[in-house]
Scaffold this motif. Structure first.
Motif, PDB file in Angstrom:
ATOM      1  N   ARG A 177     -14.234  59.974 141.905  1.00 41.63           N
ATOM      2  CA  ARG A 177     -14.040  60.793 140.709  1.00 41.63           C
ATOM      3  C   ARG A 177     -15.376  61.329 140.177  1.00 41.63           C
ATOM      4  O   ARG A 177     -16.139  61.898 140.932  1.00 41.63           O
ATOM      5  CB  ARG A 177     -13.285  60.002 139.632  1.00 41.63           C
TER       6      ARG A 177
ATOM      7  N   ASP B 186      -9.200  69.645 136.982  1.00 47.16           N
ATOM      8  CA  ASP B 186      -9.625  68.259 137.225  1.00 47.16           C
ATOM      9  C   ASP B 186     -10.833  68.298 138.156  1.00 47.16           C
ATOM     10  O   ASP B 186     -10.729  68.009 139.357  1.00 47.16           O
ATOM     11  CB  ASP B 186      -8.462  67.491 137.870  1.00 47.16           C
TER      12      ASP B 186
ATOM     13  N   ALA C 190     -13.238  66.431 138.676  1.00 46.19           N
ATOM     14  CA  ALA C 190     -13.664  65.192 139.335  1.00 46.19           C
ATOM     15  C   ALA C 190     -13.049  65.059 140.724  1.00 46.19           C
ATOM     16  O   ALA C 190     -13.441  64.206 141.513  1.00 46.19           O
ATOM     17  CB  ALA C 190     -13.298  63.991 138.468  1.00 46.19           C
TER      18      ALA C 190
END
Lengths: 249, 386
Positions: free
Chosen positions: B183, B139, B141
């Protein structure tokens, strides 16, 4: 000097050849096809002669179904200058191919024709010799080394007893053996250039040749499966069996 | 379905010959190095010889635009190239490595093109990209490495991990947070050159498959504003583009790896006799062979479909996820079946199967783990339905 290089489209040497169920021939549908390896050696030799300045133009010729153009394209990518495709669905036997090549030779007037000594599909080993006879040109078959000197060419031939060297006067026919050279890879830039090189499309009738087969294929069969061997207990027994059973000594 | 053009098939043939004649013979040396705990890599001399041949054959800059001296081939032409390359466990790819090339082409301004992209495209410069962090892998972000503007410069602070190809890289593309955005918003790409003060290689991390990655720290690492890539706060999209290129490549690599495993499995199954019967005559082995052949066929269609769409300018992020996921799982399964077919030999370090198995294990993690790809594919479908 112009060189003519006939190239045949055959089942790739890596493919295990399978006989058709009805025994009329071998299976070619969906099978990888490539240039006959001995013809590849022929193209390579022609390209080397051109690189050395001994040749000025290389013409690759193939005969048969339209896909033979791909085989010509491979030759063009290796360094041939242009191609001639003689398109026909007919079964082509060595004599027909030799007659078609003779007609092309009379039109193109090459000084040298380099063929593979045989094609790996039917192993006939005949086209080069027949072409030499039809044209009345000297031939140097099974060549492992060739040197051009003026109007002549010296050919080292791989014969059963060893090496034989013959001197021929040009124009001449050469058929290649395995050790003549190691063909190059066609490089990517040359693959791209090959697209722009011309391929002439002819029919046998354009050359005034009737390619009708003179031989009839009666049946194609796989070779018999190898039988299991036997283990022998001693050298004496082996010698005995070779004498009495195999009758080879 | 489209048919591959004659030139592209000839290119694949050329690469197949090159791999068989020039690269395959180096497998033994690469396996021996991995066996003794070294990196499973080519020696500098071996690599030099191969690079020389590549230059001769024009196997260089295959997807580089013509203006930089490349062959400018479409993605569909490269699939067969990647497939042939991956039949061997020898790590060798034709320069330059594609993913960063495509990212740089998308974001470089004219000065950056001259300074970074052109030498990279010519294969004279090497690069790496730093995305993952100890707290943000699958992930990305969630990254926290930050770049702060100071006059005309940027100052980077943070930690990156699992970065490949660092020691030989002339520059590293570093993804860092710049704005207030959450994000994927506010992530910017920067170029950090080798030897920049504050850019440290903390440690080398040995990975499965004799591979290596690196942990990097950025400690008040100051770089000029001219090294910001693309637009401030908009670095995520070009990074995604880069990942898509790699994912399609992984799909094609997996076809090659699976083909090799299947070839080895077939060859062995026809020779090996146990309990008076050839392995090839046993249903278990036959089913493995059938599964592998069927999946190779499916995967190839998937990869070519995605490549053709990508060449037509379509967004293939979902297809790329599917290809990467399907390919790596296919290769994992088939290589495992091949190892099982070979019995003790299958798990011997002398054979390439175990090295391929290790490599494909890492491929199920890098460029997005399988589970994240499943999640992404499902989410898009769920979003599209009213």
């Amino acid at each position: 000097m112009k060189i003519l290089v006939p190239v045949k489209r055959v089942v790739d040497y890596n493919v295990k050849v399978r006989v058709k169920a009805d025994g009329t021939g071998i299976e070619t549908a969906g099978v990888k096809m490539s240039m006959n390896p001995f013809d590849e050696i022929g193209v390579e030799e022609a390209v080397r002669l051109k690189e050395k300045g001994a040749a000025t133009e290389i013409v690759a010729v193939s005969m048969g179904v339209p896909q033979c153009a791909e085989t010509i394209r491979t030759a063009l990518a290796m360094g041939a200058d242009r191609g001639i495709l003689v398109e026909t669905d007919a079964e082509l036997q060595p004599l027909a191919v030799a007659k078609l090549l003779k007609a092309i030779a009379e039109k193109e007037q090459p000084k040298l024709i380099i063929l593979g000594k045989q094609a790996i599909d039917d192993d006939m080993n005949a086209t080069g010799q027949m072409l030499a006879a039809l044209l009345g040109w000297p031939q140097g078959t099974f060549a492992s080394k060739i040197t051009i000197e003026g109007d002549g060419i010296t050919v080292t031939r791989e014969v059963d007893g060893g090496l034989e060297t013959v001197a021929l006067t040009l124009p001449a026919i050469i058929t290649t053996d395995l050790r003549l050279n190691e063909p190059r890879y066609a490089s990517l830039p040359n693959i791209m250039k090959a697209r722009k090189k011309p391929i002439d499309n002819l029919k046998p009738a354009d050359l005034g040749v009737d390619p009708k087969p003179r031989l009839t294929t009666v049946k194609v069969a796989e070779p018999p499966k190898r039988k299991a061997g036997v283990k022998v207990g001693s050298v004496a027994e082996l010698v005995e069996k070779l004498k009495t059973e195999a009758k080879v000594i | 379905m489209f048919e591959l053009s004659e030139e592209h098939r000839m290119l694949q043939d050329l690469v197949a010959k090159f791999i068989d004649r020039d690269v395959m013979p180096l497998e033994k040396a690469v396996l021996a190095r991995e066996m003794s705990g070294q990196k499973s890599a080519l020696s500098a001399e071996e690599e030099e010889v191969l690079l020389g041949k590549c230059r001769e054959l024009g196997l260089w800059g295959l997807d580089v635009p013509e203006e930089f001296g490349g062959a400018n081939l479409p993605t569909v032409a490269l699939i067969g190239v990647y497939e042939e390359q991956a039949r061997t466990c020898v790590p060798f790819t034709f320069p330059p490595d594609s993913p960063n090339l495509h990212m740089l082409m998308a974001v470089c301004n004219p000065e950056q093109r001259k300074k970074y992209l052109e030498p990279y495209a010519r294969g004279e410069a090497q690069s790496a990209i730093a995305i993952s962090e100890p707290g943000a892998g699958g992930d990305p972000a969630g990254m926290i490495t930050r770049a702060v503007k100071n006059g005309d410069d940027w100052v980077i602070n943070g930690r990156k991990i699992w970065v490949s190809r660092v020691p030989q890289a002339d520059f590293v593309i570093v993804m860092a947070r710049t704005g207030e955005g959450k994000r994927h918003e506010g992530v910017t790409a920067f170029i950090v050159e080798r030897g920049t003060k504050g850019f440290n290689i903390e440690r080398e991390i040995p990975m499965l498959g004799g591979q290596r990655t690196y942990e990097l720290t950025f400690d008040d690492c100051r770089i000029p504003g001219s090294q910001l890539l693309g637009q401030e706060g908009r670095g995520f999209a070009p990074m995604q583009l880069r990942l898509t290129v790699r994912r399609l490549q992984i799909g094609a690599w997996c076809i090659g790896m699976t083909r090799r495993a299947l070839d080895m499995m077939i060859e062995h199954a026809k020779q090996r006799v146990t309990f008076g019967q050839r392995l090839a005559d046993r249903q278990a082995i036959q089913w493995w062979i059938a599964e592998a052949a069927m999946k190779i066929h499916a995967c190839r269609l998937m990869v070519y479909d995605a490549a053709a769409k990508s060449d037509a300018g379509k967004d293939v992020r979902t297809e790329a996820s599917m290809v990467k996921l399907y390919g790596t799982e296919m290769a994992t399964e088939t290589i495992d079946h091949a190892m099982q077919t070979f019995g003790a030999m299958g798990v011997a370090k002398e054979l390439p199967l175990q090295l391929m198995a290790q490599k494909v294990r890492t491929m199920r993690v890098y460029e997005g783990p399988s589970e994240v790809h499943r999640m992404v594919i499902a989410r898009r479908l769920l979003q599209d339905r009213r």
